[in-house]
Design a protein around this motif. Structure first.
Motif, short mmCIF file in Angstrom:
data_model
loop_
_atom_site.label_atom_id
_atom_site.label_comp_id
_atom_site.label_asym_id
_atom_site.label_seq_id
_atom_site.Cartn_x
_atom_site.Cartn_y
_atom_site.Cartn_z
N LEU B 126 42.03 49.54 50.80
CA LEU B 126 43.17 48.99 49.67
C LEU B 126 42.03 49.21 48.51
N THR B 127 40.94 48.78 48.72
CA THR B 127 40.14 48.24 47.68
C THR B 127 39.28 49.29 46.91
N SER B 128 38.90 49.07 45.71
CA SER B 128 37.80 50.16 45.07
C SER B 128 36.44 49.82 45.40
N ILE B 129 35.67 51.11 45.98
CA ILE B 129 34.37 50.76 45.85
C ILE B 129 33.53 49.86 44.98
N ILE B 130 34.15 49.48 43.49
CA ILE B 130 33.20 49.42 43.08
C ILE B 130 33.67 47.62 42.86
N MET B 131 35.21 47.11 43.37
CA MET B 131 35.25 45.91 44.31
C MET B 131 34.48 45.59 45.17
#
Lengths: 268, 299
Positions: B126-131
């Motif tokens: 659910l989280t972005s790759i950057i996050m």
């Protein structure tokens, strides 16, 4: 000598302890970013002494974040739309066809998944520049449509294949023509799957970095690309705030998928 | 495809679709077959042709095969390929070791907690790759939480530098690849008839022996699926390495991007992307043959 029951309890206890440790490993990195997003400090440090919303405000005020967010949303919606337009009819045809050829076409439509995006981005940039599209929103859109197609085809094809053709047969026996059968019978049954596929495509597009990076200019930079370059120069909680916003969007979209389509089959 | 979300949730879809069987008899087909054409044309023009052109670009008219000779003879580039493959293999094996017990617990022992455990497993998706990369920077930095805890416990005297290099890259990749591994293995364990395990127990096998001789061998198909999937995705991953590698870990995707962005030797970049593409195609071929074998067994 351990008794049978003691061994049993040891194994169960071990599994429980292991699962707890695993859960911390999986969740800690996510929680930490959400916590940092509410920090009042202008650098990332622990423990957090003061809390504030200022980094969320900065998202709105810092132009590159806001502009790229608009580009990201526009791109995600358009690429999901075009991927549906191309993918849905093909998925319907192929999930009712058998034979080597249909299988091969299906595999072909899913193959963009297996190609590293860095390779695809590199190849597409030169190709699209040669045919005159270059670094533009159109190029970015084409790249994202290619990457989205497999998700649509898979979701819609999977759902349609599992449905009995009986309803459609009944409709045709009762005198519906092809178009009426599609509109009154097939479409209502696959609507959920189309939306779910489109949402998957949205999530994929919103998070894509490796493709978007190649087509990035001041007017076509997407949010993750801007975040990546921001991260290379500074390390403040605004990245955490932007990530938190993205997380909320993803959670909401996934909740919608769950409602429409069900995340069934996740455990088998 | 690429890092993390590039292939996000496809494992979930995979699992959802693998249980679906094609209708036995010939179903009616009222959607015109010609509607397959637009997408096939689109993919040929914007997917196949760019990749094909890339092959031409890698063979320079003047220098011919020179780029490939350089890649496969220069020690530096051989090492980059070796690092790329070793990292993919290492992450794959770690994922397997971590994910197998979790999948087993999920299927056999989670009971009413299974929903919660599934959520925990897929949470990273659910989280972005950057996050995700950012969070490991925060956790592993000099003033980060991990150093803080280790200092408090007295295990170290001064903060260790660990936010850039092979360690954070490996941890971050394992974290994001675990969902794909669990979602491949769990359905395979689920498909095992519990009576087989019961029979083994009744016949006197210990729990560990039952696992080693019945459960594990029967789940190997899922293990293979997961390993190929994870290997393939790590092989093409870029963002995690760009953020957490700190220049210490050089892999093919990073080098390809550098050729594009800094060195601007496009022919050489094209040659390297073809090497990476070849690895991806081998993985894809393995994946397809595995699915076909499974299909043949099911029939």
């Amino acid at each position: 000598m351990l008794t049978h029951r003691a061994v049993e309890r040891l194994i169960n206890g071990g599994l429980l302890f292991y699962t707890l440790a695993f859960s911390i490993f999986m969740l800690a990195p996510i929680l930490i970013v959400v916590i940092v997003a509410f920090s009042a400090n202008s650098y990332v440090s622990f423990p957090i002494e003061n809390w504030s919303w200022r980094w969320f405000q900065r998202l709105y005020e810092y132009r590159p974040y806001f502009d790229s967010f608009v580009v990201t949303l526009k791109l995600a919606v358009l690429s999901a739309f075009f991927a549906c337009l191309l993918g849905v009819p093909a998925a319907l045809v192929l999930s009712r066809s058998r034979g080597k050829f249909a299988n091969a076409v299906m595999t072909f439509m899913l193959s963009p998944l297996s190609i590293p995006s860095i390779v695809l981005g590199f190849a597409m940039l030169f190709y699209l520049s040669r045919i005159g599209l270059g670094v533009s929103f159109i190029s970015l859109l084409i790249a994202h449509v290619v990457a989205s197609i497999p998700y649509i085809v898979r979701t819609v094809g999977g759902q349609y294949r599992s449905m009995t053709p009986g309803f459609e047969e009944s409709a045709m026996i009762l005198g519906c023509n092809g178009w009426q059968t599609f509109w009154y019978v097939t479409f209502p049954m696959i609507r959920g799957a189309i939306l779910a596929g489109a949402i998957f495509a949205l999530i994929i597009s919103i998070d894509n970095v490796s493709l978007s990076l190649f087509f990035s200019s001041p007017t076509t930079a997407t949010l993750p690309v801007v975040m990546l370059s921001y991260l290379e120069s500074s390390f403040d909680p605004s990245i955490a705030a932007a990530s938190t916003v993205q997380l909320i969007i993803a959670v909401v979209l996934l909740f919608v998928i769950e409602r429409l389509y069900g995340l069934r089959g996740i455990t088998g | 495809m690429g890092d993390g979300k590039g292939a996000t949730l496809i494992g979930a879809l995979d699992a959802g679709i693998s249980v679906v069987r094609r209708p036995r008899r010939r179903a009616i087909q009222f959607v015109p077959r010609s509607l397959v054409l637009p997408i096939v044309l689109f993919l040929i023009v914007f997917f196949v042709l760019p990749l094909a052109e890339n092959v031409f670009r890698s063979f320079d008219p003047e220098t011919g095969r020179e780029h490939y000779v350089k890649i496969f003879t220069d020690v530096y580039y051989l090492e980059v390929i070796a690092v790329t493959l070793a990292l993919s293999l290492g992450v794959t094996v770690l994922c397997l070791l971590i994910a197998y017990p979790v999948s087993y617990t999920l299927v056999r022992h989670s009971g009413r907690w299974s929903g919660v455990l599934v959520f925990i497993v897929i949470a990273p998706l659910l989280t972005s790759i950057i996050m995700r990369s950012f969070s490991w920077l925060v956790l592993l930095s000099r003033q980060g939480l991990v150093n803080g805890v280790l200092l408090d416990m007295g295990l170290i005297d001064r903060p260790i530098r660990m936010s850039a290099g092979l360690l954070p890259v490996t941890i971050a990749l394992v974290h994001v690849m675990i969902p794909f591994m669990v979602l491949s293995i769990a359905p395979a364990i689920q498909a095992i008839n519990p009576r087989l395990e019961e029979s083994a127990r009744i016949l006197g096998a210990s729990r560990i022996r039952t696992f080693l001789t019945v459960t594990f061998p029967l789940s190997l198909d899922g293990v293979a699926t997961g390993m190929i999937l994870v290997f393939m995705m790590v092989n093409g991953s870029f963002v995690t390495l760009q953020i957490l590698g700190g220049g210490a870990v050089q892999t093919l995707p990073l080098l390809i991007y550098q050729q594009f962005n800094l060195t601007r030797d496009f022919g050489f970049g094209a040659a390297m992307s073809n090497v990476l593409l070849a690895i991806a195609i081998i993985c894809l071929w393995l994946q397809i043959s595995l699915i076909q074998r499974r299909g043949a067994e099911a029939r």
